[in-house]
Design a protein around this motif. Structure first.
Motif, mmCIF file in Angstrom:
data_model
loop_
_atom_site.group_PDB
_atom_site.id
_atom_site.type_symbol
_atom_site.label_atom_id
_atom_site.label_comp_id
_atom_site.label_asym_id
_atom_site.label_seq_id
_atom_site.Cartn_x
_atom_site.Cartn_y
_atom_site.Cartn_z
ATOM 1 N N ALA A 141 6.765 1.292 7.958
ATOM 2 C CA ALA A 141 6.560 0.966 6.634
ATOM 3 C C ALA A 141 7.687 0.359 5.705
ATOM 4 O O ALA A 141 7.522 -0.488 5.209
ATOM 5 C CB ALA A 141 6.230 2.240 5.965
ATOM 6 N N TRP A 196 6.184 5.391 12.284
ATOM 7 C CA TRP A 196 5.284 4.701 11.246
ATOM 8 C C TRP A 196 6.184 4.597 9.783
ATOM 9 O O TRP A 196 5.872 3.572 9.190
ATOM 10 C CB TRP A 196 4.073 5.692 11.076
ATOM 11 N N GLY A 250 1.428 1.752 15.750
ATOM 12 C CA GLY A 250 1.499 2.448 17.144
ATOM 13 C C GLY A 250 1.332 1.536 18.404
ATOM 14 O O GLY A 250 1.145 1.894 19.457
ATOM 15 N N MET A 252 3.818 0.721 12.657
ATOM 16 C CA MET A 252 2.932 1.423 11.893
ATOM 17 C C MET A 252 1.384 1.477 12.523
ATOM 18 O O MET A 252 0.693 2.683 12.460
ATOM 19 C CB MET A 252 2.612 0.651 10.551
#
Length: 157
Positions: free
Chosen positions: A49, A45, A111, A109
């Motif tokens: 980002a 994640w 998944g 982010m």
């Protein structure tokens, strides 16, 4: 000058290629889910980002540079000037690189690892369907100037 080679693309391929890649990634996630273990999901994640921020920044910078240079942003229009400043100093295709990084970043982010795989496929298809045609267009319009630019600047990164 060869009139065929001097034409720009007649169809906006990049949005179609990346849209199909997103749809494919969503379909693959549904039928073939791949899950990251919890600690890796948090790291993914964070990386996603970061990639997303870099991608958006790169795309905004590239569009701003094209507009400041008074040339088109659209792939199906003829370019007025060879742009070699801004992000174009580092990559010949900053917008496509931005699309690819954005797709991979969003995938990390949310998944969906399939986004990362399909981002690579979209990049390869963009090279075959779009970039090579654009390069022929730029070569026919700008000749040696474009050749020198290609020698000092990579296609992707």
């Amino acid at each position: 000058m060869n009139a065929y080679r001097s034409k720009s693309l007649s169809f906006p391929w990049p949005p179609l290629v990346y849209s199909l890649a997103v749809i494919t990634a969503l379909y693959l996630k549904q039928d073939y889910p791949v899950y990251l273990p919890h600690p890796w999901a948090i790291i993914a994640w964070g990386i996603g980002a970061l990639l997303t921020v870099v991608a958006v920044t790169l795309n905004v910078w590239a569009v701003k540079t094209l507009l400041e240079s008074r040339t088109t942003v659209l792939t199906q229009r003829c370019t007025a000037h060879l742009v070699t400043k801004g992000p174009f100093r580092f990559t010949r295709n900053p917008t496509y690189l931005g699309y690819t990084l954005l797709m991979a970043g969003l995938g990390l982010m949310i998944g969906n690892v399939w986004f990362v795989a399909m981002a690579a496929v979209a990049a390869a298809l963009t090279t075959l369907l779009v970039i090579r045609c654009e390069e022929m267009h730029l070569l026919s319009r700008f000749g040696c100037e474009f050749e020198f630019y290609c020698r000092r600047t990579r296609r992707w990164i």
